[in-house]
Write an enzyme that holds these catalytic residues in place. Sequence first.
Site, PDB file in Angstrom:
ATOM      1  N   TYR A 161       0.827  -1.214   0.000  1.00 54.21           N
ATOM      2  CA  TYR A 161       0.000   0.000   0.000  1.00 54.21           C
ATOM      3  C   TYR A 161       0.855   1.255   0.000  1.00 54.21           C
ATOM      4  O   TYR A 161       2.036   1.240   0.321  1.00 54.21           O
ATOM      5  CB  TYR A 161      -0.966   0.009   1.191  1.00 54.21           C
ATOM      6  CG  TYR A 161      -0.334   0.310   2.531  1.00 54.21           C
ATOM      7  CD1 TYR A 161      -0.245   1.616   3.005  1.00 54.21           C
ATOM      8  CD2 TYR A 161       0.174  -0.709   3.327  1.00 54.21           C
ATOM      9  CE1 TYR A 161       0.321   1.899   4.242  1.00 54.21           C
ATOM     10  CE2 TYR A 161       0.745  -0.440   4.560  1.00 54.21           C
ATOM     11  CZ  TYR A 161       0.812   0.864   5.009  1.00 54.21           C
ATOM     12  OH  TYR A 161       1.394   1.144   6.226  1.00 54.21           O
ATOM     13  N   CYS A 162       0.216   2.350  -0.403  1.00 53.97           N
ATOM     14  CA  CYS A 162       0.818   3.687  -0.365  1.00 53.97           C
ATOM     15  C   CYS A 162      -0.305   4.648   0.009  1.00 53.97           C
ATOM     16  O   CYS A 162      -1.284   4.249   0.624  1.00 53.97           O
ATOM     17  CB  CYS A 162       1.451   4.038  -1.712  1.00 53.97           C
ATOM     18  SG  CYS A 162       0.279   4.194  -3.067  1.00 53.97           S
ATOM     19  N   LYS A 163      -0.182   5.889  -0.365  1.00 53.09           N
ATOM     20  CA  LYS A 163      -1.205   6.876  -0.009  1.00 53.09           C
ATOM     21  C   LYS A 163      -2.467   6.749  -0.874  1.00 53.09           C
ATOM     22  O   LYS A 163      -3.575   6.771  -0.364  1.00 53.09           O
ATOM     23  CB  LYS A 163      -0.632   8.293  -0.132  1.00 53.09           C
ATOM     24  CG  LYS A 163      -1.605   9.382   0.267  1.00 53.09           C
ATOM     25  CD  LYS A 163      -0.960  10.755   0.165  1.00 53.09           C
ATOM     26  CE  LYS A 163      -1.955  11.846   0.565  1.00 53.09           C
ATOM     27  NZ  LYS A 163      -1.346  13.164   0.477  1.00 53.09           N
TER      28      LYS A 163
END
Length: 137
Positions: free
Chosen positions: A99-101
């Site tokens: 995941y990231c933003k």
Amino acid sequence: VKKFKLSKLLIVSSLLILALFSLSGCNKTDAEVPEFSNIKGDEAKKIINENKDIVILDVRTVEEYNEGHIKGAINIPVDELENRLDDLKDYKEKMILVYCKSGNRSSKASKTLAFNGFKQVVNMEDGVGEYNYDLVK
């Protein structure tokens, strides 16, 4: 003299065709494109709760990670991932939730992992911003 020019032209043409065929072999076909799954934040929470052996990979910057991350997440910024694949080599057969933003960097990271032989890559496509659960600092 015309025979020589014609045979030279045939040789050059043949070499060009051969070069084009060999270059086209460098391109990935659809079957060779690395695969990974895309899920939403709610599905991610369910997978994390059900799979105690899951590896959670946060590919945001160190600063973003320190502002809040999913409990137990490993932080390897996407720009460092290719150079740090050895850090994850023990997890090639395990499920890795990336995941990231917003989902852009994690999609890129998921492709990198899948391309490098990681078998169960799952991308949180909507990013941690849509993960409506507590983050730790």
